[in-house]
Design a protein around this motif. Sequence first.
Motif: not given
Length: 236
Positions: A171-172, A135-138, A206-210, A189-190
Amino acid sequence: MTHLVLVGMSVREVDARQRLAAVVARHEGTVAFLQMGDPSLHRELTRLADAGVEHITLVGVSLGTLAPATSWLRRIASHWWREHPGEPPVVAVATAMMRNDLDLDLVLDVTRPISGTEAPLSSAAWEAVPGHRHQVFVCRGPRCTALGSDKTAEAFALELMRLEQSDDDVLITQTGCQFPCNRAPVVSVQPDDVWYGGVAPDVARTIAHDHLVNHRPVEAHRLPRRSVDLNTQEKS
Ligand code: FES
């Protein structure tokens, strides 16, 4: 007399509140939000009904690329309409979404009244907590938003789509202030407990890919995390 309400569909329209208020002022209307902004659509409809307004027209507004479809506006309005005690006002919804300030008159040409038979707010598909991997907390707090975290959120969504990652993978979630504002735009990122600062759109990609796909956190943008000694905390 019909009262016009512009309804912001995503967080981006919350940021554009004053601009939307200026647009709708020409029609003596008001602004409400489907999510994360005040007043909520529900609250604005109740206020207008309590004030005796008999006809309301809703226009969904999406100024970015990512927003729920107009069907969600109908769904939420219909829920309010069904639940409203007593005789509800006539509520119509513009069939098209307003995408820029010049659209409004065009969009108002075609509206469709709420009938109360629209889909409900619940569905069997939304019963369980999703099984996402990350889960990505923006952060969409004030400082991160001022430094472009709307673009960060958009970049994550588009890049994850490109990488064929669905909500079941990542999940964003957009949040309020996450605290290290000096490092804006901030993303965490959790369950990895990895925090990032200075996440411009290219960094998000980059974060999404790596990290999110290949499980390699992007060290260059990683923020140190103060460790917490739970034993000490419990004693104090
Ligand atoms: S506004 Fe984003 S961390 Fe404070």
